[in-house]
Design an enzyme around this catalytic site. Structure first.
Site, short mmCIF file in Angstrom:
data_model
loop_
_atom_site.label_atom_id
_atom_site.label_comp_id
_atom_site.label_asym_id
_atom_site.label_seq_id
_atom_site.Cartn_x
_atom_site.Cartn_y
_atom_site.Cartn_z
N GLY A 279 -3.97 10.57 -1.54
CA GLY A 279 -3.96 9.41 -0.66
C GLY A 279 -4.94 8.33 -1.04
N TRP B 241 -3.70 4.66 -0.56
CA TRP B 241 -3.69 4.31 0.86
C TRP B 241 -5.11 4.05 1.36
CZ3 TRP B 241 -3.59 8.35 5.27
CH2 TRP B 241 -3.47 7.71 6.51
N HIS C 187 -10.65 9.44 -9.70
CA HIS C 187 -10.06 10.75 -9.47
C HIS C 187 -10.96 11.87 -10.02
CE1 HIS C 187 -6.40 8.95 -8.09
NE2 HIS C 187 -5.96 8.57 -9.26
N TYR D 191 -6.97 13.65 4.40
CA TYR D 191 -5.73 12.89 4.54
C TYR D 191 -5.11 13.18 5.90
CZ TYR D 191 -0.91 11.45 3.34
OH TYR D 191 0.32 10.87 3.32
N THR E 46 -0.40 1.06 7.58
CA THR E 46 0.40 2.27 7.79
C THR E 46 1.17 2.54 6.50
OG1 THR E 46 2.35 1.05 8.56
CG2 THR E 46 0.74 1.75 10.23
N MET F 269 2.90 -0.34 3.96
CA MET F 269 2.55 -0.45 2.55
C MET F 269 3.77 -0.18 1.66
SD MET F 269 -1.31 1.15 2.44
CE MET F 269 -1.53 0.83 0.69
N ARG G 133 6.16 7.48 -1.68
CA ARG G 133 7.36 8.30 -1.55
C ARG G 133 7.62 8.63 -0.08
NH1 ARG G 133 9.24 13.59 -1.88
NH2 ARG G 133 7.12 14.39 -1.60
N LYS G 134 6.91 9.62 0.49
CA LYS G 134 7.13 10.01 1.88
C LYS G 134 5.90 9.81 2.76
CE LYS G 134 10.99 13.23 1.59
NZ LYS G 134 11.49 14.57 2.00
#
Length: 315
Positions: free
Chosen positions: A68, A71, A130, A215, A250, A254, A271-272
Site C-alpha cells: 500500500g 496509496w 521498499h 494497511y 480513497t 485514486m 487492482r482491488k
C-alpha cells in the site's frame, strides 16, 4: 493527486519501452542475495545509496512492495503539503526539482547519480522505499528523521504482488500461482522475503523515531490513521483537512484518476485494494505453510500483534 503527473507518466513509458528489449532472464539482478528489477536500479545505484545523506526533517515511508505504499505515499504528500501551506511559487519550485530527478520516487531507483541530484530537492523531502533496515543507507537509521513503516497481512501482500508481477512489463511472469507462491515464500522475488522484511523492522518497533501502521487499520478507519500519522510527524491539520484528504485518497478515487496520474501504470498499480482477497488463491497447504512460517518467525512479537494476523489471515 500526484504533484508531478507528467514526470511519472513519462518515466513509466520510458521504463516500459526499455523492458521490451530485455530478455526475461536479464530483467533482474542480485545484490547481497536479493533480487531487484534491472530496468529500475543497478548494483552501482545500491552501492551509491550507502552515501545518501538524510536530513532531520525528511519524511520517510518504508514498506515492502504491494503493501500500500502508493496509496499511503499519496496520503502523506497531501498531509505534508497541507501542513506546510506551500505558496503557488513554492509548489512550482518543488515540482520542477522533482522533475529533474528523472526517476520514480523510490529511494533505490535510478542511476548512481540520483543521490547527488536529490540534494537539490527543497525540504521537506518525502522519501519512499521498499528496502528493509539492513539495506537502508546508515544515515537514515542514525539521523533524527522520522520513519513511517507500513505493513500488510502477508497473504494479501503475496496475492497482490503475484498479480503485479504478472502484469508488470519490467518483471518476468510466473506460469502459475503455485510457482509464484514457492518463490515468494523462499524470497526469490524482487525485494526478497516479505517475512524477513517484517522480522527486520520488528527490531525497531520500540524506536521512538519509527511508527508502524498497518494497511488494514487504514482501511478500517482512514481518518483515524491519518490523525495518528499527522501527530507522529507533528503536522497541524484541522478536521476538515482530514475529511478532504480522505475523500481524495480513497482507493476508488485514486483508481479512477490513475490513467491521469500514472498513465499505463495505473491499471497495473490499482487492482482491488481490498482486505481478504487471499482466500481466492491460497490452498489449504499454502495456508498452513504461511501460518507456520509467520508463527516461527514473528509469533509473539509486538509487530505480529500490531498486524492482527489471526483476524486477517485465518480462514
Amino acid at each position: 493527486m500526484s504533484r508531478n503527473r507528467e514526470r511519472v507518466i513519462e518515466t513509466v513509458e520510458n521504463v516500459f519501452s526499455q523492458s521490451e528489449k530485455i530478455a526475461p532472464e536479464d530483467m533482474m539482478f542480485s545484490y547481497k542475495g536479493v533480487l531487484y528489477p534491472a530496468v529500475l536500479s543497478s548494483p552501482e545505484t545500491l552501492e551509491a545509496l550507502k552515501s545518501f545523506e538524510t536530513r532531520s526533517d525528511d519524511v520517510i515511508l518504508a514498506g515492502y512492495p504491494k503493501t500500500g505504499t502508493n496509496w499511503l505515499g499519496e496520503i502523506m504528500r497531501e498531509l505534508e503539503s497541507t501542513d506546510a501551506k506551500y505558496t503557488e511559487e513554492e509548489m512550482k519550485e518543488r515540482i520542477n526539482a522533482e522533475k529533474k530527478l528523472e526517476t520514480f520516487s523510490r529511494l533505490e531507483f535510478g542511476d548512481p547519480g540520483i543521490y547527488e541530484r536529490m540534494k537539490k530537492l527543497p525540504s521537506r523531502r518525502i522519501i519512499v522505499t521498499h528496502l528493509p533496515p539492513p539495506l537502508l543507507p546508515p544515515s537514515i537509521l542514525q539521523s533524527k528523521a522520522k520513519i513511517l513503516v507500513l505493513v500488510r497481512n502477508p497473504k494479501d501482500t503475496a496475492v497482490s504482488y503475484y498479480h503485479f508481477y504478472n502484469s508488470m512489463p519490467v518483471l518476468p511472469s510466473f506460469s502459475s500461482w503455485d510457482e509464484y507462491f514457492a518463490a515468494f515464500m523462499n524470497g526469490k522475488v524482487t525485494w526478497g522475503s516479505y517475512i524477513h522484511h517484517l522480522v527486520e523492522w520488528n527490531k525497531y518497533i520500540d524506536d521512538e523515531r519509527i511508527m508502524m501502521i498497518s494497511y488494514e487499520e487504514l482501511k478500517e478507519d482512514q481518518i483515524l490513521g491519518m490523525k495518528r500519522i499527522a501527530a507522529f510527524f507533528r503536522f497541524n491539520l484541522c478536521e476538515e483537512d482530514f475529511i478532504r484528504i480522505a475523500q481524495m485518497t480513497t482507493f476508488q478515487a485514486m483508481k479512477e484518476k490513475s490513467k491521469e496520474t500514472h498513465g499505463k501504470f495505473g491499471d497495473i498499480l490499482f487492482r482491488k485494494g481490498v482486505v481478504g482477497n487471499w482466500r481466492d488463491l491460497f490452498s489449504k497447504a499454502q495456508n498452513e505453510e504461511m501460518d507456520q512460517k509467520f508463527e516461527d518467525c514473528l509469533g509473539g512479537t509486538k509487530l505480529a500483534a500490531k498486524m492482527k494476523y489471526d483476524m486477517y489471515c485465518k480462514a
